[in-house]
Design a protein around this motif. Structure first.
Motif, short mmCIF file in Angstrom:
data_model
loop_
_atom_site.label_atom_id
_atom_site.label_comp_id
_atom_site.label_asym_id
_atom_site.label_seq_id
_atom_site.Cartn_x
_atom_site.Cartn_y
_atom_site.Cartn_z
N SER A 1 90.06 53.67 53.84
CA SER A 1 89.83 54.69 54.87
C SER A 1 90.83 55.84 54.73
O SER A 1 90.46 57.01 54.79
N LYS A 2 92.09 55.51 54.53
CA LYS A 2 93.11 56.55 54.33
C LYS A 2 92.82 57.34 53.07
O LYS A 2 92.99 58.56 53.04
N TRP A 3 92.40 56.67 52.02
CA TRP A 3 92.05 57.32 50.75
C TRP A 3 90.97 58.37 50.97
O TRP A 3 91.06 59.48 50.45
N LEU A 4 89.95 58.03 51.77
CA LEU A 4 88.89 59.00 52.10
C LEU A 4 89.47 60.20 52.84
O LEU A 4 89.20 61.36 52.50
N LEU A 5 90.23 59.91 53.89
CA LEU A 5 90.79 60.98 54.72
C LEU A 5 91.72 61.88 53.92
O LEU A 5 91.74 63.10 54.12
N ASP A 6 92.48 61.30 52.98
CA ASP A 6 93.37 62.10 52.14
C ASP A 6 92.60 63.09 51.27
O ASP A 6 93.16 64.09 50.82
N ARG A 7 91.35 62.81 51.02
CA ARG A 7 90.50 63.68 50.20
C ARG A 7 89.64 64.63 51.05
O ARG A 7 88.83 65.38 50.52
N GLY A 8 89.80 64.57 52.37
CA GLY A 8 89.05 65.45 53.26
C GLY A 8 87.67 64.95 53.62
O GLY A 8 86.85 65.69 54.15
N LEU A 9 87.41 63.67 53.33
CA LEU A 9 86.09 63.09 53.59
C LEU A 9 86.13 62.22 54.84
O LEU A 9 87.06 61.41 55.00
N GLY A 10 85.15 62.37 55.70
CA GLY A 10 85.00 61.53 56.87
C GLY A 10 83.69 60.76 56.80
O GLY A 10 82.80 61.11 56.03
N VAL A 11 83.59 59.71 57.60
CA VAL A 11 82.40 58.85 57.61
C VAL A 11 82.03 58.53 59.05
O VAL A 11 82.90 58.21 59.87
N TRP A 12 80.74 58.58 59.33
CA TRP A 12 80.23 58.21 60.64
C TRP A 12 78.76 57.89 60.47
O TRP A 12 78.25 57.84 59.35
N ASP A 13 78.05 57.66 61.55
CA ASP A 13 76.62 57.41 61.52
C ASP A 13 75.91 58.31 62.52
O ASP A 13 76.51 58.78 63.47
N VAL A 14 74.61 58.49 62.31
CA VAL A 14 73.85 59.29 63.26
C VAL A 14 73.60 58.52 64.55
O VAL A 14 73.53 59.11 65.61
N TYR A 15 73.52 57.20 64.48
CA TYR A 15 73.24 56.41 65.67
C TYR A 15 74.51 55.75 66.21
O TYR A 15 75.25 55.11 65.48
N ALA A 16 74.70 55.88 67.51
CA ALA A 16 75.81 55.20 68.19
C ALA A 16 75.44 53.75 68.49
O ALA A 16 76.29 52.86 68.44
N SER A 17 74.16 53.52 68.79
CA SER A 17 73.68 52.18 69.08
C SER A 17 72.18 52.13 68.83
O SER A 17 71.51 53.17 68.76
N CYS A 18 71.67 50.93 68.71
CA CYS A 18 70.23 50.75 68.50
C CYS A 18 69.89 49.27 68.68
O CYS A 18 70.78 48.43 68.81
N GLU A 19 68.61 49.00 68.67
CA GLU A 19 68.13 47.62 68.58
C GLU A 19 67.64 47.42 67.16
O GLU A 19 66.97 48.29 66.60
N ARG A 20 68.01 46.30 66.57
CA ARG A 20 67.59 46.03 65.19
C ARG A 20 67.81 44.57 64.86
O ARG A 20 68.83 43.99 65.21
N LYS A 21 66.86 43.99 64.17
CA LYS A 21 67.02 42.69 63.54
C LYS A 21 67.19 42.96 62.05
O LYS A 21 66.43 43.70 61.46
N GLY A 22 68.22 42.37 61.45
CA GLY A 22 68.47 42.59 60.03
C GLY A 22 69.24 43.88 59.80
O GLY A 22 69.92 44.38 60.69
N SER A 23 69.08 44.44 58.59
CA SER A 23 69.86 45.62 58.22
C SER A 23 69.03 46.83 57.84
O SER A 23 69.59 47.90 57.60
#
Length: 178
Positions: free
Chosen positions: A77-99
């Motif tokens: 995570s620090k390695w990403l941030l040191d390169r100026g890259l962030g990570v997140w998702d479009v969904y905060a929550s959802c219903e789902r079975k499986g992936s």
């Protein structure tokens, strides 16, 4: 009524996503759709061993300090941030079975309006896969360039690693991170 009747099936569980990996120095944010089961269980983005997210980024930035998928999540995570890259998702929550993204139901979209306050140097947003890119209208409303990326998921088997890497490298370069 038979026990396999649809009205007796249990609804999929309501799942909550992971917090973003961002900092005030984040210049490019990669948005997935929603963490898979392995990622939720480990509380880590892209934890499935066959997901190509980490190997793609290792190939884009091969120089020292070198990280591997075996490196701790905090180090990665620090390695990403040191390169100026962030990570997140479009969904905060959802219903789902499986992936699978196709199993996502009743999703709640994350608060993208807060991104510019949290990430004042943000220059671009990249959507990791088609499900994420369906929400490009929300991220485009921030007034930043928005890029589609081929999914790093093992479910995206139609793209070779080399083809994914080239597309990701182009976006990282366009955001000024190379």
């Amino acid at each position: 009524m038979p026990k396999d009747h649809p009205s007796l099936a249990s609804p999929p569980p309501r799942l909550c996503g992971l917090p973003p990996i961002v900092s005030s120095n984040t210049r490019l944010l990669v948005l997935g759709s929603f963490p898979g089961a392995a990622s939720l269980a480990q509380r880590q983005y892209y934890a499935h061993p066959q997901n190509k997210f980490w190997p793609i980024l290792q190939a884009i930035w091969p120089s020292s300090p070198r990280i591997t998928c075996a490196s701790s999540y905090e180090i990665r995570s620090k390695w990403l941030l040191d390169r100026g890259l962030g990570v997140w998702d479009v969904y905060a929550s959802c219903e789902r079975k499986g992936s699978l993204d196709t199993a996502i139901r009743h999703a709640q979209v994350n608060d993208f309006a807060s991104l510019l306050q949290r990430c004042p140097q943000l220059k671009a947003i990249a959507h990791n896969g088609g499900e994420s890119y369906k929400h490009a209208k929300y991220t485009a409303a921030l007034g930043l360039p928005v890029y589609p990326l081929p999914s790093s998921s093992p479910a995206n088997a139609s793209w070779s690693f080399e083809r994914k890497l080239a597309a990701w490298r182009d976006v990282v370069a366009a955001a000024g991170l190379l």
